[in-house]
Structure formats: structure tokens, C-alpha cells
Design a protein around this motif. Structure first.
Motif, short mmCIF file in Angstrom:
data_model
loop_
_atom_site.label_atom_id
_atom_site.label_comp_id
_atom_site.label_asym_id
_atom_site.label_seq_id
_atom_site.Cartn_x
_atom_site.Cartn_y
_atom_site.Cartn_z
N ILE A 155 0.83 -1.20 0.00
CA ILE A 155 0.00 0.00 0.00
C ILE A 155 0.87 1.26 0.00
N LYS A 156 0.39 2.30 -0.65
CA LYS A 156 1.09 3.57 -0.61
C LYS A 156 0.98 4.15 0.81
N ILE A 157 2.04 4.81 1.25
CA ILE A 157 2.06 5.34 2.61
C ILE A 157 0.93 6.34 2.83
N THR A 158 0.72 7.21 1.83
CA THR A 158 -0.35 8.21 1.96
C THR A 158 -1.72 7.54 2.05
N ASP A 159 -1.88 6.42 1.33
CA ASP A 159 -3.14 5.68 1.40
C ASP A 159 -3.32 5.04 2.77
N ALA A 160 -2.22 4.62 3.38
CA ALA A 160 -2.29 4.03 4.72
C ALA A 160 -2.81 5.06 5.73
N PHE A 161 -2.36 6.31 5.58
CA PHE A 161 -2.85 7.37 6.47
C PHE A 161 -4.33 7.65 6.21
N ARG A 162 -4.70 7.70 4.94
CA ARG A 162 -6.10 7.95 4.59
C ARG A 162 -6.99 6.84 5.12
N LEU A 163 -6.53 5.61 4.98
CA LEU A 163 -7.33 4.46 5.43
C LEU A 163 -7.47 4.45 6.95
N SER A 164 -6.39 4.74 7.66
CA SER A 164 -6.45 4.80 9.12
C SER A 164 -7.43 5.88 9.56
N ASN A 165 -7.38 7.00 8.87
CA ASN A 165 -8.29 8.11 9.18
C ASN A 165 -9.74 7.70 8.97
N LEU A 166 -9.99 6.95 7.89
CA LEU A 166 -11.35 6.48 7.59
C LEU A 166 -11.81 5.44 8.60
N MET A 167 -10.92 4.49 8.93
CA MET A 167 -11.28 3.41 9.84
C MET A 167 -11.61 3.92 11.24
N THR A 168 -10.94 5.00 11.64
CA THR A 168 -11.13 5.50 13.00
C THR A 168 -12.17 6.61 13.08
N ARG A 169 -12.72 7.00 11.93
CA ARG A 169 -13.73 8.06 11.94
C ARG A 169 -14.95 7.63 12.76
N GLY A 170 -15.26 8.37 13.79
CA GLY A 170 -16.39 8.05 14.66
C GLY A 170 -16.02 7.08 15.77
#
Length: 254
Positions: A155-170
């Protein structure tokens, strides 16, 4: 590889009691490698942070060299956390297949983990400079990054940050309460001068891994990520090739 999309999702509750109970059950009779990994980490931590720890006891001011060593340890601690996540993901999914070599294999992600650490440090410092609270919020938003790059090495590093942000939203408050629930165990570690950490760390790491998988499952069910992207891309490539061949055949006939 995976596809990441931004959509609203219905929040599913995190049952921390159930997650922690599963972690205890999973570790029962299988403490060998988790304890070994914990011991390795504790030894390295002691070597890097000995003078820092002594400064708190003796009141001696830290030198510039001590500060540098402390930062270097933070870097290596993140590298180790990625390798540890690599081990625990295998340990939780295929307990019998996980061993110390699995942990060592996690260090193959050294360069990706290095770049991730640098980007994470820059982002957290940037958010913290704005205000303390945004920095804390972003720390929880990026709390799953090391699991993600261990779970998806390509995975691209920037995508890893985006995904973590999405997974933890809420779920940021839930994650905070989840780790807060280990406060008693952390205090026990302090009281026993770190000895209890030999058992507490594997317990917390196993529970944290199950929490990550729980958040990931919620994201998959909410269509935030698509784990079948590679299959879809391969199918699309085949269809595209067939289409091109058909067009070439038609041109030849004309």
C-alpha cells in the motif's frame, strides 16, 4: 492492493470487553513467542533509554546526545511496532504459523516503516503546533497506520494514512476508552518495575490487533475499502484485451 473510497457509514459499537476476552483466550497456552518478542523490545528499550530513565531518578539534566538517542529510540520503536504488528496479525489469524521468524520478517518493511515514521512525525508535530487537542485527535486518527502497512505491505504510505483516518472516523473516543481500560495493568507494570510488562504487553498487543481487525471489518462492510480490487483489476484488464483483439479483428476483416 485495495481501493479506498469516501462515504458515510453507520457506526458499529466496539465491544472492548469481548475483544479483551478474545485476546486472553487466544493467548492461553500460547505465550512463548509474544513473551520473547516483548523481552527483545524491553532489552532494546532499556539500552536506548537508560540515561533518560536515570535522569528522572537522579535529577541530572539530559545532554543533547541523550535527546538524540531518545529520538532514535522513538524511530526504532516505530520500526519494532510494525514488525510486532506483522507478527500479531499472523498470530491472531494463524496462531500455529506465527513464530519469532515472523517477527523478524516484519523488518523487511524497514524502509516503508522509516518513511511512515517520518511522515507521521511531521504530521503530528504540525497538528500539535496548531493546538494540542487537534494533535491528540490526529494521533488517534493515525493509530492504525502501523497495522495497515504490516497488513498491506504494497500500500502507498499516503493511502495508509487515509485508510487509518477512515477506519477511526467516529471511533476515536472508543479507541481512547479501549486503551484507557488497560490503565490498571499499566499501573501494575509500574509497581513491579516493568516485570509485569512481560505478560501485559502481549495481552495489550493481541487486543490491539483484534481491535484493528474489528475496525477493518467495519470498513469493509461499509464499503470503505475493497479487498477484491486486484481481482477486479485483472478482470478489467482481460476484458480490455479481449475488446482490443475484437476491434483489431474487425478492422482486418474490413
Amino acid at each position: 492492493m485495495m481501493n479506498i473510497v469516501f462515504i458515510e457509514k453507520e457506526k458499529k459499537l466496539i465491544n472492548r470487553v469481548e475483544i479483551k476476552t478474545e485476546a486472553k483466550t487466544h493467548l492461553r497456552g500460547n505465550w512463548k513467542y509474544p513473551i520473547l518478542i516483548t523481552l527483545v523490545t524491553l532489552v532494546l528499550s532499556t539500552l536506548f533509554n537508560f540515561r533518560t530513565s536515570m535522569s528522572y531518578v537522579t535529577g541530572i539534566r539530559l545532554s543533547a546526545t541523550d535527546v538524540v538517542f531518545s529520538f532514535i529510540w522513538q524511530f526504532f520503536a516505530f520500526i519494532i511496532s510494525v514488525a510486532s504488528a506483522f507478527f500479531y496479525l499472523r498470530f491472531v489469524r494463524e496462531r500455529e504459523a506465527a513464530n519469532f521468524q515472523t517477527f523478524l520478517d516484519g523488518f523487511n518493511l524497514f524502509w516503508k516503516a522509516t518513511l511512515t515514521f517520518l511522515l507521521l512525525t511531521i504530521r503530528l508535530i504540525g497538528w500539535t503546533l496548531l493546538l494540542i487537542i487537534p494533535g491528540i485527535i490526529k494521533a488517534f486518527a493515525y493509530s492504525q497506520v502501523h497495522f495497515i502497512i504490516a497488513d498491506y505491505p504494497d500500500i502507498k504510505i499516503t493511502d495508509a494514512f487515509r485508510l487509518s483516518n477512515l477506519m477511526t472516523r467516529g471511533y476515536k473516543l472508543d479507541i481512547f476508552v479501549f486503551y484507557l481500560s488497560f490503565l490498571g495493568w499499566i499501573l501494575l507494570t509500574l509497581i513491579t518495575f516493568g516485570i509485569a510488562n512481560i505478560f501485559v504487553s502481549p495481552y495489550m498487543d493481541t487486543a490491539a490487533t483484534k481491535l484493528y481487525l474489528h475496525l477493518k471489518e467495519n470498513a469493509v462492510q461499509a464499503s470503505l475499502i475493497d479487498t477484491n480490487t486486484d481481482e477486479k483489476e485483472s478482470s478489467e484488464e482481460v476484458n480490455e484485451e479481449q475488446k482490443d483483439e475484437g476491434e483489431a479483428k474487425n478492422e482486418t476483416e474490413v
